[in-house]
Scaffold this active site. Sequence first.
Site, short mmCIF file in Angstrom:
data_model
loop_
_atom_site.label_atom_id
_atom_site.label_comp_id
_atom_site.label_asym_id
_atom_site.label_seq_id
_atom_site.Cartn_x
_atom_site.Cartn_y
_atom_site.Cartn_z
N HIS A 1 -71.98 -23.36 76.26
CA HIS A 1 -71.86 -24.77 76.67
C HIS A 1 -73.23 -25.46 76.66
O HIS A 1 -73.53 -26.26 77.56
CB HIS A 1 -71.22 -24.88 78.04
CG HIS A 1 -69.85 -24.26 78.11
ND1 HIS A 1 -68.82 -24.65 77.29
CD2 HIS A 1 -69.36 -23.28 78.90
CE1 HIS A 1 -67.74 -23.93 77.58
NE2 HIS A 1 -68.04 -23.08 78.54
N ASP B 1 -70.86 -18.55 80.86
CA ASP B 1 -69.42 -18.27 80.75
C ASP B 1 -68.91 -18.67 79.38
O ASP B 1 -69.50 -19.47 78.67
CB ASP B 1 -68.66 -19.06 81.83
CG ASP B 1 -68.88 -20.55 81.69
OD1 ASP B 1 -67.91 -21.30 81.56
OD2 ASP B 1 -70.05 -21.00 81.71
N GLU B 2 -67.77 -18.11 79.01
CA GLU B 2 -67.03 -18.50 77.81
C GLU B 2 -67.92 -18.55 76.56
O GLU B 2 -67.85 -19.47 75.76
CB GLU B 2 -66.35 -19.85 78.04
CG GLU B 2 -65.37 -19.83 79.20
CD GLU B 2 -64.80 -21.19 79.54
OE1 GLU B 2 -63.73 -21.22 80.17
OE2 GLU B 2 -65.42 -22.22 79.21
N TYR B 3 -68.77 -17.56 76.41
CA TYR B 3 -69.64 -17.53 75.25
C TYR B 3 -68.84 -17.11 74.02
O TYR B 3 -68.25 -16.02 73.99
CB TYR B 3 -70.79 -16.55 75.48
CG TYR B 3 -71.89 -16.61 74.44
CD1 TYR B 3 -72.44 -17.83 74.07
CD2 TYR B 3 -72.38 -15.46 73.84
CE1 TYR B 3 -73.46 -17.89 73.12
CE2 TYR B 3 -73.39 -15.50 72.90
CZ TYR B 3 -73.92 -16.73 72.53
OH TYR B 3 -74.93 -16.80 71.60
N ASP C 1 -67.22 -13.81 83.52
CA ASP C 1 -66.13 -13.55 82.57
C ASP C 1 -66.57 -12.87 81.29
O ASP C 1 -65.76 -12.20 80.64
CB ASP C 1 -65.40 -14.87 82.25
CG ASP C 1 -66.33 -15.95 81.76
OD1 ASP C 1 -66.45 -16.13 80.55
OD2 ASP C 1 -66.95 -16.63 82.60
#
Length: 908
Positions: A241, A299-301, A360
């Site tokens: 992000h 997160d959410e890479y 995560d």
Amino acid sequence: MIKHRRLLAALLVCLGLAALLTPIATATATPVAIAAAKPVTIPALQEWTAGGRPYTFGASSRILVEPDHAGALSADATTFAEDIADLTGRRPAVLAASRHSARAGDIVLTLGSPDAALGEQGYTMTVDATVVLAARTATGAFHGTRSVLQLLRTSTTIPGGTARDWSQYPERGVLIDTVPRGYSKDWWHNLIRELSYLKMNQLDVALLGPRGLTKAEILDLTAFSEKYHVNLTPWLSMPSHAFDTLRRHPEYRLANDPDNPLTREAFDFTKPGALEIVRSEIERWIDLFPGRTWSTGADEYMKFPYWLAPTFDDFPQFKRFAQEKTGNPAATSYDAYVWFLNYVNSIVKEHGKTLRAWNDTLQSTGVLRLDKDIEIEFWIRPYPVEKTLTPQDHTDPASSFGGHKLLNASMGELYYDSGLNLLDPRGLYNTFDVTRFNALNGRDVVTGEATKNLLGARLQAWMYSAPGKPDDTNEELAANLERPLRSLAQKVWGSPKLTGSYDEFITMMEDVGQAPGWVRTSKSDAVGTPVTALDADRRLNSLVTTASGRLLQSRQTEPGSFGWTSPQVIGTKITGTPALRRDVTGRLVFVARTTDGRLVTGRQGADGSWSAGATTIRTGVTGDPVLLADSLQRLAVVAPTAGAVWYGVQTAPAGHWSGSDLATSTTSTPSAVVAASGKVTVLAVDPDGRVVAVEESAAGSGRFGSPVVLTDGASGDLVVALDNDKKVTYFVRRENGQLVHGWQREPGGPWDPATAVLVEDSAGRPAVALDADGRLTLLVRTTAQQLIHRRQAVAGGGWVPGQEVLYGDLGGDPVVTTDAQDKLTLVVRRNDGLLIHKQQTALGGAWSPGAAFLATNLVPNAAPALTLDGTGRLTSQATATFGYVFNAYQKEPSGSFSRSLVVGALES
């Protein structure tokens, strides 16, 4: 982050696991008696021993700071004095003086408590003729001042006794998504004051993004949060992000894959020069923040959900990078990610701070281990489960992955998603446990020695709207956080509850109130019940009164539109609920009561606009008016006055008004209906509690006969309806709670002397409607806050025995009407401020088993409106505590509802 979590929301719905997103309200626990001597604070005091003289705050009260601790406590004492002044109107002087010089009414702040159990955040409070707050740290003493403020909120006298108070967990906070929007300085200050007032100490904010924070905002927030002992944690998303960094350095984008937006937001730290950019990005901001923590997000890479491609192995550069940096040929592509987080940690530690990262993407693979001093924010345990780490894995010192401090940020209970998911303060109060974490495959629990590594818990407020849903306003967000913050503060502080009943906790929340210094940020000050009606162009018009007494009018920009025109002030000094109705020409007319007892009216112009003024048609009015059309299609108004009920009627359709007093008076809002005979029948409850009926001597004459007494013992507002045979019927609550029903023997004929008791324990104003098969349907709230449903067995006849409970936990009276397919639909305010909606599943049939929510934070004493618009869709409007009017509308006739942001036209 959140837009991908919305994808998870859709997947969970498909998998039948939506409960992870929207907590289900649990049954209220068995009430526990509140200890009579224990003062009410939120969170509750850990220990309280009653005894000693009561303390009274007065005009001569002072705040004394013991001289040895003046350097540590003087600034906090000044803040305390400012807050007391806002609360009481009296600002105590702040002096450096020994507790031995204290006199009655003084409050003493001191450090050096030998009580090790108090820790860094605890304090003792000794209440006698003076109050002495003693702690081991300035933060502990400051927490003590918050308890004193809460106690002074309800009374300037505090009962004598001694409190020992400390937090079970070190961290209690909230994350505010600042990426897609900004917030005013007053909004931020309100939130920080509220956190501090509840002894919550953590505020997380996004540093950069499409919106982010400006340097000026950062400086203001850091100073204000320090003043109130709230730790401000910025989060600069890296390597995932990384919107802002990639906007300036697009060549470091991991992949420009149109099918995977996450790779377009992912920073490829393996490229030459990337690590230098990372350092410069962090050091550009980090020293502006004096707090102890810094979050890298992480997160959410590359992907979300995790069973989708790509994986680390899909990018060969990660494995090469990991092997080069570690010198270990066994290093995996995932090790590159761990190496990067440890690299960021090294930079953050150089600046004296502790790094945080979301959990995560962390896995149980690779050769590298995450630095033990990195704190983990746990929100979800994703698939594939065999590769993910549990909360126990992260925290257990015996685990090869463990020893980390862990913050509970569970998605299922602690997530607020704008337009999609609300927090459940009842569930938080009743069942939340810091040691328990949600996961797609169930709950994970931290046990044993690992619990010592639990930091506490934090609410997450994400402000990206769901597809097809509007964003919540900033004021709506603040109001939606108010009760959840109080529930979480109680649970994470960990003190014994004063009550096991959430409903009793609501009363405590109202007693404690909002933090001193809280200011209104909404531009709108609507407080009344909205009233709506269709004009000649089939556009809905809406009226609502404001706190300043203005009557605001707005209308749809087009028939069926959820867009509304800008507000127009069409009356001033208005109080109560106006009445609105279309006259024979198609123009809308309102009547309303003013604060000085005048009954005023206004009429819509030919172009749909309204004149700014209103005409007085009666003085001495004491209650809300009722509008109807008589048998000659003239508008008529019925209104209570000091000694009578006034009946006014237009001299001709759309003409002037004339009227007379009827031979009765009333203590409540009267009701009126045109009977089968064409005569207007007015019913009212007189000062002696008798229901009386007064009827026109001839249809359209405007002259009335003598009152007829129908029943006695009435205490509530009357509701009048015509049954399927056109007989006039009435419903009224008696003083003993019985809901009584009476009726005409025949259409237009005399009244039957008999009455029927339909509900034994009614508590509010009933709602009545004709079902599709001609049977009257009754809905009423009971003293137990249940919504009771009854209906006639046959049209125009008796009632089906027994009663059906449709819903519980009500905080308002129901409103019911029929939709475009003649199915009954109702809206009602729940005790927690939610507006809920239920409808029949078939014509004349049963009601839907569940209930959908349409709005939040409703004003307790303002009823919702429910009207068919010009396209056959039901529209409901309701006033919120922050001065806006919500607008909920059916997506299609007889369909489900969608909520527009607010009726923004009513903002003024």
